[in-house]
Scaffold this active site. Structure first.
Site, PDB file in Angstrom:
ATOM      1  N   GLU A  46       0.840  -1.206   0.000  1.00  0.00           N
ATOM      2  CA  GLU A  46       0.000   0.000   0.000  1.00  0.00           C
ATOM      3  C   GLU A  46       0.878   1.260   0.000  1.00  0.00           C
ATOM      4  OE1 GLU A  46      -1.537   1.633   3.534  1.00  0.00           O
ATOM      5  OE2 GLU A  46      -0.911  -0.042   4.791  1.00  0.00           O
ATOM      6  N   LYS A  62      -4.257  -2.502  14.175  1.00  0.00           N
ATOM      7  CA  LYS A  62      -3.551  -1.545  15.020  1.00  0.00           C
ATOM      8  C   LYS A  62      -4.083  -1.517  16.445  1.00  0.00           C
ATOM      9  CE  LYS A  62      -4.407   0.602  11.571  1.00  0.00           C
ATOM     10  NZ  LYS A  62      -4.946   1.600  10.655  1.00  0.00           N
TER      11      LYS A  62
END
Ligand code: PSU
Ligand code: MN
Length: 302
Positions: free
Chosen positions: A25, A157
């Site tokens: 990404e 995360k």
């Protein structure tokens, strides 16, 4: 240019030669990491992939052109964060029409990589269900549900609702496998107490699971999670405190929408005196390395 996607020269050559390719990404470079750590991240991921005989392919919208294989001056603009916006899947088409430079999130990168027939993707941590407001759910989840791609990450995360994220992946039918771990890692931390269904010991097993899933006609991703490298991983308590502080800051500032994830990552970095940044770089490199090995194993099966 064939079709709506432009391939960088290196990626185009790899496709012709049938060499393994690992999609990456660009939002982590243009929004997730600060300058100059973003440059280091790109270099370390690239080296990890190339040294394992595969080719890295950063996805992005470059001046309106969906691109696989961001490089050269274009990459420099993204590393300088020069007028580069964060682009999730819903914004891909608009960014193309407007001729923008767009850094693709996991969701948008999966869209581009899949449309080019790529099968392996590496990132740091996926987006997921936020703690507050709980209706803020990353588009990464739905895209993982609908994109046949081996996606290597260090879990979601630590700033997120991790049990909620894992439950949502379950609802969406995303196969989550732990690479040499029984636990769903917490990005900066190896341990969360959350168990994955399946533990895998070798890249070839992951390739085989993907092929079996595809043979059934399933279109969901295989999410491969591995803990951050032990020497870089942070203590769960330290991260817990840092995240709590980051959430307070986010509430005070009133940050919303796409800005939330970059804001929280930066706040955690401040609260850990930069140690979360070192962990972030180390796990990105490790995930790129594992993805390259899986891409090689997939190639060997053909
Ligand atoms: N993990 C990181 N840094 C990042 C991201 C994830 O360590 O910058 C990015 C990824 O691009 C991911 C996105 O897809 O954050 C999720 O954003 P949101 O929560 O707005 O969907
Ligand atoms: Mn969101």
């Amino acid at each position: 240019m064939a079709g709506p996607i432009h391939f960088g020269a290196e990626v185009a050559d790899a496709r012709t030669a049938g060499r393994p390719i690992v999609a990456l990404e660009s939002s982590v470079l243009a929004q997730g990491l600060p300058i100059p750590a973003n440059r280091e991240a790109e270099a370390r991921m690239r080296a990890a992939i190339v040294s394992r005989g595969a080719v890295p392919a950063i996805t992005a919208v470059v001046r309106g052109v969906s691109t696989i294989g961001l490089a050269g001056d274009d990459l420099e603009r993204f590393l300088a964060r020069d007028g580069v916006t964060k682009v999730a899947s819903r914004e891909l088409a608009a960014a193309m029409m407007q001729g923008r430079d767009g850094a693709t999130t996991v969701a948008a990168s999966l869209t581009l990589a899949a449309s080019a027939g790529l099968e392996v993707f590496a990132t740091g941590g996926i987006g997921g269900v936020h703690r507050e407001p709980a209706y803020d759910e990353s588009a990464d989840l739905l895209e993982l549900a609908t994109t046949p791609m081996i996606t290597v990450c260090a879990g979601a995360k630590s700033i997120l609702d991790l049990p909620g994220t894992l439950e949502r992946l379950d609802t969406y039918g995303v196969t989550v496998v732990g690479y040499r771990t029984d636990e769903f890692p917490g990005f900066f931390t190896a341990h969360t107490g959350l168990r994955v269904l399946q533990r895998i010991e070798a890249p070839a097993e992951i390739a085989a699971i993907f092929r079996a899933s595809r043979a059934l006609g399933r279109r969901s991703a295989i999410l491969v999670v591995q803990p951050p490298p032990a020497e870089a991983a942070l203590d769960a308590e330290v991260v817990g405190r840092a995240v709590a502080q980051a959430l307070v800051e986010a509430r005070t500032v009133g940050v919303r929408g796409a800005a939330v994830t970059p804001f929280l990552l930066a706040a955690v970095e401040r609260a850990t005196d930069g140690r979360s940044l070192a962990a972030n770089l180390a796990l990105l490199e490790a995930n790129a390395a594992l993805a390259a090995e899986i891409a090689g194993a997939l190639g060997a099966m053909r």
